[in-house]
Write an enzyme that holds these catalytic residues in place. Structure first.
Site, PDB file in Angstrom:
ATOM      1  N   ARG A  39       0.829  -1.215   0.000  1.00  0.00           N
ATOM      2  CA  ARG A  39       0.000   0.000   0.000  1.00  0.00           C
ATOM      3  C   ARG A  39       0.861   1.262   0.000  1.00  0.00           C
ATOM      4  O   ARG A  39       0.501   2.259  -0.622  1.00  0.00           O
ATOM      5  CB  ARG A  39      -0.944  -0.007   1.197  1.00  0.00           C
ATOM      6  N   LYS A 200     -20.494 -15.373   0.754  1.00  0.00           N
ATOM      7  CA  LYS A 200     -21.950 -15.192   0.719  1.00  0.00           C
ATOM      8  C   LYS A 200     -22.483 -14.663  -0.605  1.00  0.00           C
ATOM      9  O   LYS A 200     -21.917 -13.720  -1.167  1.00  0.00           O
ATOM     10  CB  LYS A 200     -22.349 -14.178   1.796  1.00  0.00           C
ATOM     11  N   GLY A 353      -9.062  -7.781  -1.965  1.00  0.00           N
ATOM     12  CA  GLY A 353      -9.355  -8.734  -0.897  1.00  0.00           C
ATOM     13  C   GLY A 353      -8.599 -10.052  -1.003  1.00  0.00           C
ATOM     14  O   GLY A 353      -7.411 -10.081  -1.336  1.00  0.00           O
ATOM     15  N   GLY A 376     -13.413  -3.730  -0.433  1.00  0.00           N
ATOM     16  CA  GLY A 376     -14.779  -3.199  -0.405  1.00  0.00           C
ATOM     17  C   GLY A 376     -15.004  -2.174  -1.501  1.00  0.00           C
ATOM     18  O   GLY A 376     -16.055  -2.153  -2.146  1.00  0.00           O
TER      19      GLY A 376
HETATM   20  P1  AMP Z   1     -15.453 -13.043   0.871  1.00  0.00           P
HETATM   21  O1  AMP Z   1     -14.929 -12.138   1.947  1.00  0.00           O
HETATM   22  O2  AMP Z   1     -16.921 -12.987   0.689  1.00  0.00           O
HETATM   23  O3  AMP Z   1     -14.699 -12.917  -0.416  1.00  0.00           O
HETATM   24  O4  AMP Z   1     -15.219 -14.516   1.422  1.00  0.00           O
HETATM   25  C1  AMP Z   1     -13.957 -15.028   1.663  1.00  0.00           C
HETATM   26  C2  AMP Z   1     -14.068 -16.150   2.640  1.00  0.00           C
HETATM   27  O5  AMP Z   1     -14.914 -17.167   2.106  1.00  0.00           O
HETATM   28  C3  AMP Z   1     -12.729 -16.801   2.920  1.00  0.00           C
HETATM   29  O6  AMP Z   1     -12.399 -16.611   4.271  1.00  0.00           O
HETATM   30  C4  AMP Z   1     -12.978 -18.276   2.612  1.00  0.00           C
HETATM   31  O7  AMP Z   1     -12.413 -19.146   3.561  1.00  0.00           O
HETATM   32  C5  AMP Z   1     -14.481 -18.382   2.656  1.00  0.00           C
HETATM   33  N1  AMP Z   1     -14.949 -19.524   1.876  1.00  0.00           N
HETATM   34  C6  AMP Z   1     -14.730 -19.768   0.573  1.00  0.00           C
HETATM   35  N2  AMP Z   1     -15.250 -20.960   0.222  1.00  0.00           N
HETATM   36  C7  AMP Z   1     -15.790 -21.487   1.331  1.00  0.00           C
HETATM   37  C8  AMP Z   1     -16.481 -22.698   1.616  1.00  0.00           C
HETATM   38  N3  AMP Z   1     -16.706 -23.613   0.647  1.00  0.00           N
HETATM   39  N4  AMP Z   1     -16.916 -22.913   2.872  1.00  0.00           N
HETATM   40  C9  AMP Z   1     -16.711 -21.987   3.852  1.00  0.00           C
HETATM   41  N5  AMP Z   1     -16.077 -20.819   3.647  1.00  0.00           N
HETATM   42  C10 AMP Z   1     -15.619 -20.562   2.403  1.00  0.00           C
END
Ligand code: AMP
Length: 396
Positions: A39, A200, A353, A376
């Site tokens: 950064r 999610k 991210g 974000g």
């Molecule tokens: P995000 O911040 O929405 O991009 O989500 C990232 C997080 O999703 C990471 O910490 C991953 O470990 C989690 N993740 C990805 N695939 C899975 C899965 N199949 N089951 C549980 N967590 C997951």
């Protein structure tokens, strides 16, 4: 590349002027050391340009979450030292943000000299975008430059509020982020492929909706897979699932059909019998994860399928890991997708991210077109939202 419709540092005459530059120096620190200087390094082109033009450069940033009061743990002093080393130039460190020391040091600056204010989040007015605080910050300078893409989705005093009181322009980093990502969204070379993973569906609905009108294919991975699989009537064991988003998932599938977008879901999964690295593993084919198991990563057949689509792509946007990549035993899908993107030859944009961290960790950073510095902020930009830290800048 798309041109930013906002003024940039090249549109102003900064010689002899005090210029307040909002950077993103929110670096990871452990054991009194900066773990990753990325950064800081990304901020250097703007700082060097302004100092080279003879501006009196007043840098500011947040670091961590100090809860609105002075806390030496979150002092930016360590950043000032690193900056001085990287620039080969003294960087004066103020002991406050808008106090006597900041004012005195700002007044004493000579053309081409650089200083850094203390952590703006030592004041809780910062995150409230308090007008008085914004005004005090602005009173230190004659021009405002925002170069903190990582916080451009926040309407805080130092990221947006201050722009009400000064001529306000974009730095090189914000200009690059918006030009590259905006260019991909508005004039993508086809085929345009988006890869979305992460935890999610609910976090990505905005991005999916915005991209459905633009992409040729949408590849889904990560935990959000299982909400789609369940919505389609599949079996997911105890995989993560947002039961209140099943209808949304079905709607997305329908919208993709109407828009003629190839929406691909994993065709196999690597499942585990516990949420840990050394859990027992099972490869599951189709939409069928048995009871007592949870999907942790995309399987090898899915890696092949997705890699084939990626190979044909001319523009790629990727946001979100394909599995629980923090566990080495479930990182293969994320690693292989990163590899496929790095070998594709397409214009490739990694939307910040976890996916950015994965690409960097694997040494593919110089084989992709752009790694966004904002998680974000990148997501909100990909949703088509206006970012307050950019909207507040002066139009061309
Ligand atoms: P995000 O911040 O929405 O991009 O989500 C990232 C997080 O999703 C990471 O910490 C991953 O470990 C989690 N993740 C990805 N695939 C899975 C899965 N199949 N089951 C549980 N967590 C997951």
């Amino acid at each position: 590349m798309q041109a930013l419709n906002k003024k940039t540092i090249e549109d102003i005459n900064a010689r002899g002027k005090k210029v307040l530059v909002r950077c993103d120096f929110n670096v990871p620190i452990s054991g009194g050391k900066i773990d990753d200087v990325k950064r800081i390094a990304e901020s250097l082109p703007t700082i060097k340009y302004l100092a080279g033009e003879g501006a009196r450069v007043i840098l500011c940033s947040h670091l961590g979450r100090p809860k609105g009061r002075f806390d030496p743990k979150f002092s930016l002093k360590i950043v000032a030292e690193k900056l001085a080393e990287l620039l080969g130039q003294t960087v004066a460190m103020a002991s406050d943000v808008i106090g006597e020391d900041a004012k005195a040091k700002a007044s004493a600056l000579k053309d081409g000299e650089i200083m850094l204010l203390e952590n703006v989040r030592f004041h809780d007015e910062e995150e409230k975008n308090d007008p008085e605080f914004s005004k005090s910050l602005a009173s230190l300078a004659e021009i405002y430059v925002n170069d903190a893409f990582g916080t451009a989705h926040r309407a805080h005093s130092s990221t947006a509020g201050v722009a009400a009181y000064l001529p306000a322009v974009a730095g090189y980093l914000i200009n690059k982020e918006i030009s590259v990502m905006g260019g991909a969204l508005s004039e993508p070379k086809k085929p345009f492929v988006a890869i979305l993973g992460g935890a999610k569906v609910s976090d990505k609905i905005g991005v999916i909706n915005n991209l459905l009108g633009k992409v040729d294919a949408l590849l889904i991975g990560g935990a959000m897979t299982y909400t789609f699989v369940k919505a389609n009537g599949g079996q997911i064991g105890y995989s993560l699932c947002e039961n209140d988003k099943l209808y949304t998932a079905r709607e997305i599938v329908e919208k993709a059909k109407e828009a003629n977008v190839r929406l691909l879901l994993p065709i196999d999964h690597l499942a585990a019998d516990a949420f840990k690295n050394d859990a027992n593993q099972k490869e599951c084919f189709g939409a069928c994860i048995p009871d007592g198991w949870q999907g942790m990563d995309i399987g090898p057949e899915t890696v092949n399928l997705y890699s084939g689509v990626i190979k044909e792509a001319a523009t790629i946007i990727w946001n979100g890991p394909m599995g629980v990549f923090e566990f080495d035993n479930f990182a293969n899908g994320t690693k292989e997708i990163a590899r496929a993107i790095s070998e594709s030859g397409a214009v490739s944009i990694i939307g910040g991210g976890d996916s950015a961290a994965a690409v960097e960790k694997m040494g593919y950073a110089d084989k992709v077109t752009h790694i966004s510095t904002g998680g974000g902020a990148a997501l909100e930009f990909l949703e088509g939202l206006e970012l307050p830290g950019i909207a507040c800048l002066n139009d061309r």
